[in-house]
Design an enzyme around this catalytic site. Structure first.
Site, PDB file in Angstrom:
ATOM      1  N   LEU A   1      77.261  43.333  32.879  1.00 36.44           N
ATOM      2  CA  LEU A   1      77.294  44.022  31.593  1.00 36.44           C
ATOM      3  C   LEU A   1      78.179  43.215  30.653  1.00 36.44           C
ATOM      4  O   LEU A   1      79.299  42.852  31.006  1.00 36.44           O
ATOM      5  CB  LEU A   1      77.840  45.450  31.755  1.00 36.44           C
TER       6      LEU A   1
ATOM      7  N   TYR B   1      53.151  39.364  22.607  1.00 37.20           N
ATOM      8  CA  TYR B   1      52.544  40.105  23.711  1.00 37.20           C
ATOM      9  C   TYR B   1      51.435  41.033  23.196  1.00 37.20           C
ATOM     10  O   TYR B   1      51.568  41.639  22.131  1.00 37.20           O
ATOM     11  CB  TYR B   1      53.606  40.937  24.433  1.00 37.20           C
TER      12      TYR B   1
ATOM     13  N   ASP C   1      75.000  44.586  26.299  1.00 34.21           N
ATOM     14  CA  ASP C   1      73.874  43.870  26.915  1.00 34.21           C
ATOM     15  C   ASP C   1      73.958  44.150  28.411  1.00 34.21           C
ATOM     16  O   ASP C   1      74.794  43.586  29.114  1.00 34.21           O
ATOM     17  CB  ASP C   1      73.986  42.371  26.615  1.00 34.21           C
ATOM     18  N   VAL C   2      73.105  45.063  28.896  1.00 30.40           N
ATOM     19  CA  VAL C   2      73.141  45.471  30.300  1.00 30.40           C
ATOM     20  C   VAL C   2      72.059  44.712  31.054  1.00 30.40           C
ATOM     21  O   VAL C   2      70.854  44.947  30.853  1.00 30.40           O
ATOM     22  CB  VAL C   2      72.932  46.989  30.450  1.00 30.40           C
ATOM     23  N   GLY C   3      72.482  43.769  31.903  1.00 33.69           N
ATOM     24  CA  GLY C   3      71.546  43.013  32.707  1.00 33.69           C
ATOM     25  C   GLY C   3      71.375  43.613  34.086  1.00 33.69           C
ATOM     26  O   GLY C   3      71.812  44.734  34.364  1.00 33.69           O
TER      27      GLY C   3
ATOM     28  N   GLY D   1      60.303  42.098  27.790  1.00 34.45           N
ATOM     29  CA  GLY D   1      61.663  42.536  28.095  1.00 34.45           C
ATOM     30  C   GLY D   1      62.525  42.575  26.845  1.00 34.45           C
ATOM     31  O   GLY D   1      62.516  41.632  26.038  1.00 34.45           O
ATOM     32  N   VAL D   2      63.280  43.665  26.678  1.00 30.43           N
ATOM     33  CA  VAL D   2      64.049  43.827  25.441  1.00 30.43           C
ATOM     34  C   VAL D   2      65.108  42.744  25.298  1.00 30.43           C
ATOM     35  O   VAL D   2      65.453  42.344  24.180  1.00 30.43           O
ATOM     36  CB  VAL D   2      64.673  45.238  25.374  1.00 30.43           C
ATOM     37  N   ASP D   3      65.623  42.223  26.423  1.00 30.85           N
ATOM     38  CA  ASP D   3      66.585  41.126  26.324  1.00 30.85           C
ATOM     39  C   ASP D   3      65.934  39.879  25.743  1.00 30.85           C
ATOM     40  O   ASP D   3      66.535  39.162  24.932  1.00 30.85           O
ATOM     41  CB  ASP D   3      67.226  40.835  27.686  1.00 30.85           C
TER      42      ASP D   3
ATOM     43  N   SER E   1      72.731  42.486  36.825  1.00 29.13           N
ATOM     44  CA  SER E   1      73.958  42.368  37.607  1.00 29.13           C
ATOM     45  C   SER E   1      75.223  42.462  36.762  1.00 29.13           C
ATOM     46  O   SER E   1      76.273  42.845  37.275  1.00 29.13           O
ATOM     47  CB  SER E   1      73.973  41.027  38.361  1.00 29.13           C
TER      48      SER E   1
END
Length: 248
Positions: free
Chosen positions: A12, A93, A6-8, A100-102, A10
């Site tokens: 990971l 949507y 899960d790459v945000g 957003g994929v998150d 700020s």
């Protein structure tokens, strides 16, 4: 072993899956050169059979991560994406890929936790609040600045100096640091509770609030029942897409 990321913006977060068993979850802030950061953090990690990634960090970071995986493990990364419908959830949507994929991963994981109407609240760099009904229809959502971004916007737009020793206050604060911190926390909690009440009235059903993200702990106490703290909704959603976790 399968590796999930899960790459945000700020941080990971990552974990491994051996079959259907999830390993320890790690969370680290990464710097501008994520390739060097991965060299340091992943130098002793076991080579996975697959790498599944949810990322909102942008093309540059995504390219660096997938290049690192290819160079070190000779496999191609699988990037999850937002879809029209998946795992019992229908995207609300008009253009599903713009969600957003998150947020999409959190919706899939939230649906796996409960089939009652839910608010999915992700408290990160931004705070996102998404509504889903009992049939799995995503009704839409809201985005506001996260708690840290609220603070930084005040510090950047006023003559207020950097703040230390802030304390969360339920009512009114008697120092500037606590006033700023508590203002952001109470504004966010109030919005969550208002959306929960409006959705409950709209659907004429109780609504469960599911909180995830790094700042969820600061908001949880003031969110109305029923509520649950689910720290790893995004990774759980990736696991569902990867076929490593049941979505029912």
């Amino acid at each position: 072993m399968n590796l999930l990321l899960d790459v945000g913006n700020s941080y990971l977060k990552w974990c491994s899956y051996e079959g259907l068993r999830k390993g320890e979850i790690f969370r680290e802030a990464y710097g501008a050169d994520i390739g060097v950061w991965l060299d340091r953090c992943w130098q002793n990690i076991e080579q996975p059979a697959s790498v599944w990634i949810s990322s909102v960090a942008g093309e540059k970071v995504d390219t660096e991560v997938s290049r690192w995986v290819r160079r070190n493990w000779l496999i191609e990364s699988e990037f999850v994406v937002s879809r029209r419908a998946q795992a019992g959830v229908v995207n609300g949507y008009r253009q599903p890929e713009q969600l957003g994929v998150d947020r999409w991963m959190a919706l899939l994981a939230g649906r796996a936790i409960s089939h009652q109407p839910c608010l999915i609240v992700d408290c990160g760099t931004a705070t996102t609040i998404d509504a889903i009904d009992a049939e799995g229809r995503h009704l839409g959502g809201l985005i506001i600045p996260g708690l840290e971004m609220m603070k930084e916007s005040l510090l950047g737009g006023t003559a207020i100096l950097e703040l230390e020793d802030a304390e969360s206050i339920d009512f009114v604060a008697t120092d500037t640091a606590s006033a700023i911190l508590s203002g952001g926390i109470n504004a966010t909690k109030s919005l969550i509770n208002e959306m929960r009440d409006r959705l409950s009235k709209k659907l004429d059903q109780p609504v469960l609030s599911l909180l995830t993200g790094g700042a969820a702990g600061q908001l949880l106490d003031g969110v109305l029942l029923p509520k649950r703290h689910e720290p790893n909704l995004v990774l759980n959603g990736v696991a569902i897409v990867a076929g490593l976790r049941d979505n029912a």
